[in-house]
Design an enzyme around this catalytic site. Structure first.
Site, PDB file in Angstrom:
ATOM      1  N   ASN A   9       1.625  -2.332 -20.091  1.00  0.00           N
ATOM      2  CA  ASN A   9       0.246  -2.287 -20.621  1.00  0.00           C
ATOM      3  C   ASN A   9      -0.185  -1.728 -22.437  1.00  0.00           C
ATOM      4  OD1 ASN A   9      -2.320  -3.220 -20.982  1.00  0.00           O
ATOM      5  ND2 ASN A   9      -2.949  -2.413 -19.375  1.00  0.00           N
ATOM      6  N   LYS A  16       0.990   2.109 -21.094  1.00  0.00           N
ATOM      7  CA  LYS A  16       1.190   2.163 -20.059  1.00  0.00           C
ATOM      8  C   LYS A  16       1.790   2.007 -19.093  1.00  0.00           C
ATOM      9  CE  LYS A  16      -2.619   1.977 -16.569  1.00  0.00           C
ATOM     10  NZ  LYS A  16      -4.175   1.223 -15.887  1.00  0.00           N
ATOM     11  N   ARG A  87       1.364  -7.050 -20.284  1.00  0.00           N
ATOM     12  CA  ARG A  87       0.532  -7.913 -19.906  1.00  0.00           C
ATOM     13  C   ARG A  87       0.220  -8.217 -21.319  1.00  0.00           C
ATOM     14  NH1 ARG A  87      -5.170  -4.394 -19.960  1.00  0.00           N
ATOM     15  NH2 ARG A  87      -7.116  -6.574 -19.682  1.00  0.00           N
ATOM     16  N   HIS A 176      -9.803 -10.138 -16.817  1.00  0.00           N
ATOM     17  CA  HIS A 176      -9.417  -9.795 -15.736  1.00  0.00           C
ATOM     18  C   HIS A 176      -8.989 -10.669 -14.500  1.00  0.00           C
ATOM     19  CE1 HIS A 176     -13.067  -7.073 -16.024  1.00  0.00           C
ATOM     20  NE2 HIS A 176     -11.736  -6.513 -16.672  1.00  0.00           N
ATOM     21  N   LEU A 205     -15.104  -4.543 -10.859  1.00  0.00           N
ATOM     22  CA  LEU A 205     -15.791  -3.905 -11.509  1.00  0.00           C
ATOM     23  C   LEU A 205     -15.063  -2.190 -12.173  1.00  0.00           C
ATOM     24  CD1 LEU A 205     -19.386  -4.181  -9.483  1.00  0.00           C
ATOM     25  CD2 LEU A 205     -18.521  -5.140 -11.107  1.00  0.00           C
ATOM     26  N   GLY A 208     -14.953  -2.019 -18.293  1.00  0.00           N
ATOM     27  CA  GLY A 208     -15.068  -3.490 -18.455  1.00  0.00           C
ATOM     28  C   GLY A 208     -15.247  -4.366 -16.972  1.00  0.00           C
ATOM     29  N   ARG A 237     -20.052  -1.565 -22.983  1.00  0.00           N
ATOM     30  CA  ARG A 237     -20.672  -3.080 -23.599  1.00  0.00           C
ATOM     31  C   ARG A 237     -22.334  -3.882 -22.853  1.00  0.00           C
ATOM     32  NH1 ARG A 237     -14.733  -5.304 -22.173  1.00  0.00           N
ATOM     33  NH2 ARG A 237     -13.790  -4.357 -23.164  1.00  0.00           N
ATOM     34  N   ASP A 279     -19.546   6.647 -17.468  1.00  0.00           N
ATOM     35  CA  ASP A 279     -18.945   7.106 -16.456  1.00  0.00           C
ATOM     36  C   ASP A 279     -19.961   6.530 -15.187  1.00  0.00           C
ATOM     37  OD1 ASP A 279     -16.270   8.573 -16.013  1.00  0.00           O
ATOM     38  OD2 ASP A 279     -18.786   8.821 -14.523  1.00  0.00           O
ATOM     39  N   ARG A 281     -19.283   7.145 -12.311  1.00  0.00           N
ATOM     40  CA  ARG A 281     -19.783   8.493 -11.335  1.00  0.00           C
ATOM     41  C   ARG A 281     -20.346   9.096 -11.698  1.00  0.00           C
ATOM     42  NH1 ARG A 281     -13.934  10.416  -9.175  1.00  0.00           N
ATOM     43  NH2 ARG A 281     -13.279   9.761 -11.421  1.00  0.00           N
ATOM     44  N   GLY A 327     -12.155   0.482 -10.551  1.00  0.00           N
ATOM     45  CA  GLY A 327     -12.311   1.199  -9.979  1.00  0.00           C
ATOM     46  C   GLY A 327     -14.170   1.789  -9.509  1.00  0.00           C
ATOM     47  N   ILE A 328     -15.531   1.022  -9.487  1.00  0.00           N
ATOM     48  CA  ILE A 328     -16.747   1.253  -9.271  1.00  0.00           C
ATOM     49  C   ILE A 328     -16.868   0.624  -8.475  1.00  0.00           C
ATOM     50  CG2 ILE A 328     -18.661   0.522 -10.124  1.00  0.00           C
ATOM     51  CD1 ILE A 328     -18.453   0.850 -12.827  1.00  0.00           C
ATOM     52  N   ASN A 331     -14.940   2.029  -5.104  1.00  0.00           N
ATOM     53  CA  ASN A 331     -14.931   3.545  -5.017  1.00  0.00           C
ATOM     54  C   ASN A 331     -16.843   3.535  -4.753  1.00  0.00           C
ATOM     55  OD1 ASN A 331     -12.534   5.262  -5.245  1.00  0.00           O
ATOM     56  ND2 ASN A 331     -12.127   4.683  -6.967  1.00  0.00           N
ATOM     57  N   GLU A 381      -2.668  -4.510 -10.616  1.00  0.00           N
ATOM     58  CA  GLU A 381      -2.401  -5.336 -11.513  1.00  0.00           C
ATOM     59  C   GLU A 381      -0.789  -5.631 -11.745  1.00  0.00           C
ATOM     60  OE1 GLU A 381      -6.104  -4.295 -13.445  1.00  0.00           O
ATOM     61  OE2 GLU A 381      -6.179  -6.381 -14.398  1.00  0.00           O
TER      62      GLU A 381
HETATM   63  P1  ADP Z   1     -10.667   0.810 -15.998  1.00  0.00           P
HETATM   64  O1  ADP Z   1     -11.623  -0.859 -16.874  1.00  0.00           O
HETATM   65  O2  ADP Z   1     -10.386   1.495 -17.368  1.00  0.00           O
HETATM   66  O3  ADP Z   1      -9.185   0.495 -15.520  1.00  0.00           O
HETATM   67  P2  ADP Z   1     -11.466   1.762 -13.488  1.00  0.00           P
HETATM   68  O4  ADP Z   1     -10.870   0.263 -13.246  1.00  0.00           O
HETATM   69  O5  ADP Z   1     -10.424   3.012 -13.566  1.00  0.00           O
HETATM   70  O6  ADP Z   1     -11.793   1.490 -15.836  1.00  0.00           O
HETATM   71  O7  ADP Z   1     -12.886   2.360 -13.794  1.00  0.00           O
HETATM   72  C1  ADP Z   1     -13.540   2.979 -13.931  1.00  0.00           C
HETATM   73  C2  ADP Z   1     -14.745   3.505 -13.901  1.00  0.00           C
HETATM   74  O8  ADP Z   1     -15.135   3.505 -12.348  1.00  0.00           O
HETATM   75  C3  ADP Z   1     -15.820   4.580 -13.840  1.00  0.00           C
HETATM   76  O9  ADP Z   1     -16.750   4.337 -14.370  1.00  0.00           O
HETATM   77  C4  ADP Z   1     -15.646   5.699 -13.334  1.00  0.00           C
HETATM   78  O10 ADP Z   1     -17.190   6.030 -13.007  1.00  0.00           O
HETATM   79  C5  ADP Z   1     -16.129   4.762 -11.949  1.00  0.00           C
HETATM   80  N1  ADP Z   1     -15.830   5.524 -10.347  1.00  0.00           N
HETATM   81  C6  ADP Z   1     -14.202   5.601 -10.164  1.00  0.00           C
HETATM   82  N2  ADP Z   1     -14.618   6.421  -9.263  1.00  0.00           N
HETATM   83  C7  ADP Z   1     -15.503   6.273  -8.282  1.00  0.00           C
HETATM   84  C8  ADP Z   1     -16.383   7.310  -7.531  1.00  0.00           C
HETATM   85  N3  ADP Z   1     -16.118   7.762  -6.480  1.00  0.00           N
HETATM   86  N4  ADP Z   1     -17.932   6.702  -7.189  1.00  0.00           N
HETATM   87  C9  ADP Z   1     -18.617   6.098  -8.111  1.00  0.00           C
HETATM   88  N5  ADP Z   1     -18.161   5.201  -9.301  1.00  0.00           N
HETATM   89  C10 ADP Z   1     -16.618   5.758  -9.921  1.00  0.00           C
END
Ligand code: ADP
Length: 397
Positions: A9, A16, A87, A176, A205, A208, A237, A279, A281, A327-328, A331, A381
């Protein structure tokens, strides 16, 4: 030794990669080269849990690819690599599925570059470098847009003069897609239903963010458009915006087109609203401590997402499951709760304990037994790209 696929990627200043074992589908070696083009470019590798980082002698994409080749040799893994999968963000209307790389395919990706000027040129650089460094290996491309090519025209057309679509490729494409394909298949397995019989909305989520209506395993509508700017609130965005903001901000702030584009793509979203961070988190922690910007940013994010999920069910006619990934999505129990609580009228009822348990790699159902299921699924992915590649080169993994 098992056969493996190298998944790449490539971004404009980063590369990556993951080496995916064709039999057990595990990533045995992963890595990331960053700051490519700068004097302090470096590459880091992770092999069997151990991490090492080295400065790149030649701090560009070619240097990074050479470092990967050397690492594979050092670990006696080079002979296992049977193909390379790349990718690619934008495949326009031409690529409805993944493809083996040929000169014609490269020329077509080049033609799509005007639709993704930040991404496609970087991918092409990665492809050309990989061909140079691994001349004997078959290589493939897997597109973020392909999954959405099944959208009907009522979903992909903008209400602008048709000549813009015919002559300038102006339409909604969606992104995506590789993640959606993987997550939809996993969800069908979890639901114990054939994918062809499912009607699901999936929210991917990450930094992006987008959401997609998936009917019978096919994309039928999505929130991103011509570019990844449209739709949900994202890290930086804006998502949906009135197009007239361009002329308004030009006159209010004296910005040119690039200035407004930059503002909407890099300074808006969670970052712009919170005036703190992109971010999620960090924003959740700040919101708990009473930071008003963070509270507002998360509120707008959750509302916009719930609104789009409801809208996407129109494309399905029913809802068998709501899926969260990225990521969101994987988590943030906080945002999942905020979204599901606004969607009770669609038959969604949160199971608070199950929701809190689905973090850091724990996937599963987060709704009560009498609810339409909402599932948290960890996307992969790289595995999807490796599987497409294995299929295209006849490895059958
Ligand atoms: P990318 O689109 O760059 O691949 P990711 O899928 O890794 O991004 O997602 C990154 C997002 O996920 C960030 O906003 C990060 O804060 C959020 N995130 C990761 N872990 C947690 C968590 N435990 N609680 C809330 N948000 C989280």
């Amino acid at each position: 030794m098992n056969s493996s696929i190298l998944v790449i990627n490539c971004g404009s200043s980063s590369l990556k990669f993951a080496l995916i074992d064709s039999q057990n589908h595990q990533a045995c070696l992963t890595g990331l080269a960053e700051k490519l083009g700068l004097a302090d470019a470096y590459i880091s590798f992770k092999f069997n849990g151990a991490k090492d980082t080295l400065a790149l002698q030649e701090g560009n994409h070619s240097g990074a690819m050479h470092a990967i080749l050397e690492k594979l040799q050092q670990l006696s893994l080079l002979d296992s690599v049977k193909a390379i999968g790349h990718r690619v963000v934008h495949g326009g209307e031409v690529f409805k599925e993944s493809a083996l790389i040929t000169d014609e395919v490269i020329a077509e990706i080049e033609r799509c570059a005007k639709l993704a000027p930040l991404h496609n040129p970087a991918h092409l650089l990665g492809i050309r470098t990989a061909i140079e460094q691994f001349p004997g290996l078959p290589q493939t491309v897997v597109f973020d847009t392909s999954f959405h090519q099944t959208m009907p025209r009522k979903a992909y057309l903008y209400a602008v003069p048709m000549s813009l679509y015919r002559e300038h490729n102006v339409r909604r494409y969606g992104f995506h897609g590789t993640s959606y394909r993987y997550v939809a298949a996993e969800a069908a397995k979890m639901l114990g239903k054939p994918l062809e019989e499912t009607a699901m909305v999936c929210a991917h989520l990450g930094n992006g963010a987008s959401a997609t209506a998936i009917l019978g395993g096919k994309g039928v509508d999505t929130t991103m458009g011509l570019t990844p700017l449209e739709g949900l609130v994202m890290g930086t965005r804006s998502g949906d915006i009135d197009g007239n903001i361009f002329s308004y901000l030009a006159s209010e702030l004296g910005l040119d087109i690039n200035g407004v584009t930059d503002l909407l793509n890099k300074k808006s979203g969670l970052l712009g609203l919170s005036e703190l961070s992109n971010d999620c988190r960090e924003l959740e922690e700040a919101a708990q401590n009473g930071h008003q910007g963070a509270i507002v940013a998360l509120e707008v994010f959750a509302y916009r997402l719930a609104k789009h999920i409801a809208a996407l069910t129109v494309a399905l006619g029913r809802l068998d499951a709501l899926l969260f990934t990225g990521g969101i999505g994987e988590n943030s129990s906080f945002l999942r709760e905020a979204v599901i609580k606004q969607l009770g009228f669609l038959g969604l009822k949160l199971d608070d304990d199950a929701n809190r348990a689905c973090i850091r790699g724990n996937a599963g159902r987060i709704t009560t037994a009498d609810s339409v299921p909402a599932l948290v699924i960890n996307t992969d992915e790289e595995l999807m790209i490796a599987q497409d590649t294995a299929r295209l080169v006849g490895l059958g993994a």
